[in-house]
Motif scaffolding. Structure first.
Motif, PDB file in Angstrom:
ATOM      1  N   UNK A  75       2.861 -11.309   7.589  1.00 44.55           N
ATOM      2  CA  UNK A  75       2.161 -11.051   8.990  1.00 44.55           C
ATOM      3  C   UNK A  75       1.362  -9.962   8.885  1.00 44.55           C
ATOM      4  N   UNK A  76       1.850  -8.872   8.353  1.00 43.83           N
ATOM      5  CA  UNK A  76       0.872  -7.763   8.359  1.00 43.83           C
ATOM      6  C   UNK A  76       0.833  -7.198   6.616  1.00 43.83           C
ATOM      7  N   UNK A  77      -0.425  -7.028   6.436  1.00 45.66           N
ATOM      8  CA  UNK A  77      -0.779  -6.604   4.767  1.00 45.66           C
ATOM      9  C   UNK A  77      -1.719  -5.538   4.818  1.00 45.66           C
ATOM     10  N   UNK A  81      -3.161   8.988   5.357  1.00 47.17           N
ATOM     11  CA  UNK A  81      -2.734   7.846   4.702  1.00 47.17           C
ATOM     12  C   UNK A  81      -3.187   7.818   3.195  1.00 47.17           C
ATOM     13  N   UNK A  82      -2.543   7.498   2.294  1.00 51.67           N
ATOM     14  CA  UNK A  82      -3.031   7.792   0.662  1.00 51.67           C
ATOM     15  C   UNK A  82      -2.791   6.628  -0.008  1.00 51.67           C
ATOM     16  N   UNK A  83      -3.568   5.628   0.035  1.00 51.71           N
ATOM     17  CA  UNK A  83      -3.539   4.526  -0.763  1.00 51.71           C
ATOM     18  C   UNK A  83      -2.317   3.592  -0.620  1.00 51.71           C
ATOM     19  N   UNK A  84      -2.153   3.131   0.774  1.00 48.65           N
ATOM     20  CA  UNK A  84      -0.782   2.392   1.038  1.00 48.65           C
ATOM     21  C   UNK A  84      -1.069   0.797   0.871  1.00 48.65           C
ATOM     22  N   UNK A  85      -0.322   0.210   0.208  1.00 45.54           N
ATOM     23  CA  UNK A  85      -0.440  -1.004  -0.038  1.00 45.54           C
ATOM     24  C   UNK A  85       0.858  -1.701   0.515  1.00 45.54           C
ATOM     25  N   UNK A  86       1.119  -2.543   1.324  1.00 47.25           N
ATOM     26  CA  UNK A  86       2.759  -3.068   1.731  1.00 47.25           C
ATOM     27  C   UNK A  86       2.273  -4.484   2.269  1.00 47.25           C
ATOM     28  N   UNK A  87       3.330  -5.215   2.431  1.00 45.20           N
ATOM     29  CA  UNK A  87       3.319  -6.560   2.971  1.00 45.20           C
ATOM     30  C   UNK A  87       4.600  -6.792   3.604  1.00 45.20           C
ATOM     31  N   UNK A  88       4.374  -7.103   4.949  1.00 44.95           N
ATOM     32  CA  UNK A  88       5.635  -7.462   5.867  1.00 44.95           C
ATOM     33  C   UNK A  88       5.660  -9.100   6.446  1.00 44.95           C
ATOM     34  N   UNK A 109      -1.351   3.213  14.383  1.00 45.34           N
ATOM     35  CA  UNK A 109      -2.383   3.249  14.994  1.00 45.34           C
ATOM     36  C   UNK A 109      -3.755   2.337  14.457  1.00 45.34           C
ATOM     37  N   UNK A 110      -3.591   2.393  12.992  1.00 44.30           N
ATOM     38  CA  UNK A 110      -4.498   1.493  12.322  1.00 44.30           C
ATOM     39  C   UNK A 110      -4.415   0.157  12.538  1.00 44.30           C
ATOM     40  N   UNK A 111      -2.861  -0.479  12.587  1.00 42.52           N
ATOM     41  CA  UNK A 111      -2.505  -1.651  12.681  1.00 42.52           C
ATOM     42  C   UNK A 111      -3.106  -2.179  14.148  1.00 42.52           C
ATOM     43  N   UNK A 112      -3.195  -1.526  15.240  1.00 38.39           N
ATOM     44  CA  UNK A 112      -3.746  -1.828  16.301  1.00 38.39           C
ATOM     45  C   UNK A 112      -5.253  -1.674  16.577  1.00 38.39           C
ATOM     46  N   UNK A 113      -5.811  -1.257  15.541  1.00 44.42           N
ATOM     47  CA  UNK A 113      -7.348  -0.847  15.585  1.00 44.42           C
ATOM     48  C   UNK A 113      -7.673   0.201  16.521  1.00 44.42           C
ATOM     49  N   UNK A 114      -6.612   1.174  16.716  1.00 45.07           N
ATOM     50  CA  UNK A 114      -6.710   2.329  17.737  1.00 45.07           C
ATOM     51  C   UNK A 114      -7.820   3.163  16.544  1.00 45.07           C
ATOM     52  N   UNK A 115      -7.745   3.342  15.433  1.00 41.59           N
ATOM     53  CA  UNK A 115      -8.297   3.976  14.430  1.00 41.59           C
ATOM     54  C   UNK A 115      -8.944   3.086  13.330  1.00 41.59           C
ATOM     55  N   UNK A 116     -10.049   3.155  12.726  1.00 37.26           N
ATOM     56  CA  UNK A 116     -10.258   2.562  11.772  1.00 37.26           C
ATOM     57  C   UNK A 116      -9.797   3.204  10.358  1.00 37.26           C
ATOM     58  N   UNK A 148      -7.978  -2.285   3.052  1.00 37.48           N
ATOM     59  CA  UNK A 148      -8.340  -3.573   3.995  1.00 37.48           C
ATOM     60  C   UNK A 148      -6.952  -3.754   4.523  1.00 37.48           C
ATOM     61  N   UNK A 149      -6.951  -4.130   5.948  1.00 38.55           N
ATOM     62  CA  UNK A 149      -5.396  -4.451   6.677  1.00 38.55           C
ATOM     63  C   UNK A 149      -5.825  -6.072   7.328  1.00 38.55           C
ATOM     64  N   UNK A 150      -4.855  -6.704   7.011  1.00 40.66           N
ATOM     65  CA  UNK A 150      -4.728  -8.070   7.572  1.00 40.66           C
ATOM     66  C   UNK A 150      -3.507  -8.128   8.361  1.00 40.66           C
TER      67      UNK A 150
END
Ligand SMILES: Nc1ncnc2c1ncn2[C@@H]1O[C@H](COP(=O)(O)OP(=O)(O)OP(=O)(O)O)[C@@H](O)[C@H]1O
Ligand SMILES: [Mg+2]
Length: 236
Positions: free
Chosen positions: A17-19, A34-41, A62-69, A74-76
């Motif tokens: 649901x979050x990548x 944030x420095x090269x973060x990859x994760x999957x929830x 903040x990045x997850x809710x588009x408050x900041x780019x 990439x965020x999905x």
């Protein structure tokens, strides 16, 4: 090829649901929040986001809710690329993501009831339904008698609970909470965390940022740890 019968159901149904793919956020030159973060929830998970002050927890939310780019990567979220949907994303986010910001972001000229009702008004729900849901959630967070007060008349912990009620009332697919118990005493902290766990059991994916060691010890959930903007541990 058919799926072997012995494969656990979890493996067959786990759905992201979050990548995050190699996400970095640079505010000032050289400094990587944030420095090269990859994760999957996956859908239905309850995840704690840990790490010391300045580690990047709030930035990630903040990045997850588009408050900041993001600066790069990439965020999905729910199959939608957050980067691409920035402008069109607001209604989508309001419907699907409940957020408790670290600084609450309440409407200080509007009473408690309106602060929580607003989230449902923008979704166009009928008035009676709004009243029912807002009243119920404010009782759940222990503010059933303070519906008509302005937030400025409440304690810090009570204001925090208004922010929590506002996030829960939309019954979101994803709940993001940034230090949601920072101003609460231990008993209230447990009540609020139980509320989050109940919400999770009903299907909401929960991501809770905290540096509260007591919470991290008590709730042995999957914990993602950030340090200096890097994901240094995933306890899964
Ligand atoms: N708007 C901004 N402009 C410049 N730097 C920022 C901004 N927001 C955050 N930072 C920096 O990014 C880094 C990460 O901040 P962030 O707020 O994400 O940390 P945090 O893990 O949430 O910390 P805390 O536990 O104190 O809430 C910090 O060094 C911070 O100074
Ligand atoms: Mg923070």
């Amino acid at each position: 090829m058919t799926t072997p019968l012995s494969e656990p159901a979890r493996l067959r149904t786990a759905e992201p649901i979050i990548q995050l793919f190699h996400v970095s956020k640079v505010y000032a030159q050289e400094h990587r929040a944030l420095d090269d973060v990859s994760l999957r929830i996956d859908k239905g998970e309850f995840v704690l986001l840990a790490g010391p002050s300045g580690a990047g927890k709030s930035t990630l939310l903040k990045l997850l809710v588009c408050a900041e780019p993001p600066t790069s990567g990439q965020i999905v979220v729910s199959d939608v690329s957050v980067h691409r949907m920035r402008r069109a994303s607001v209604p989508y986010l309001r419907r699907n993501i409940g957020v408790v910001f670290q600084d609450f972001k309440l409407l200080y000229r509007r009473p408690v009831f309106d602060n929580v009702a607003f989230a449902l008004e923008v979704l166009g729900l009928p008035r009676a339904e709004i009243r029912r849901r807002v009243t119920r959630v404010l009782h759940q967070v222990g503010l059933g008698t303070k519906l008509h007060l302005l937030p400025g008349r409440l304690s810090g912990g009570e204001q925090q609970r208004v922010a929590i009620a506002r996030a829960l009332v939309i019954e979101p697919a994803i709940l993001l909470a940034d230090e949601p118990t920072g101003n609460l005493d231990p008993a209230l902290t447990i009540d609020i965390l139980n509320l989050f766990l109940d919400t999770n059991i009903r299907g909401t994916t929960v991501v809770l940022a905290t540096h509260d060691e007591a919470i991290l010890r008590r709730y042995r959930q999957r914990t993602l740890t950030l340090e200096g903007g890097r994901l240094v541990e995933d306890s899964r």
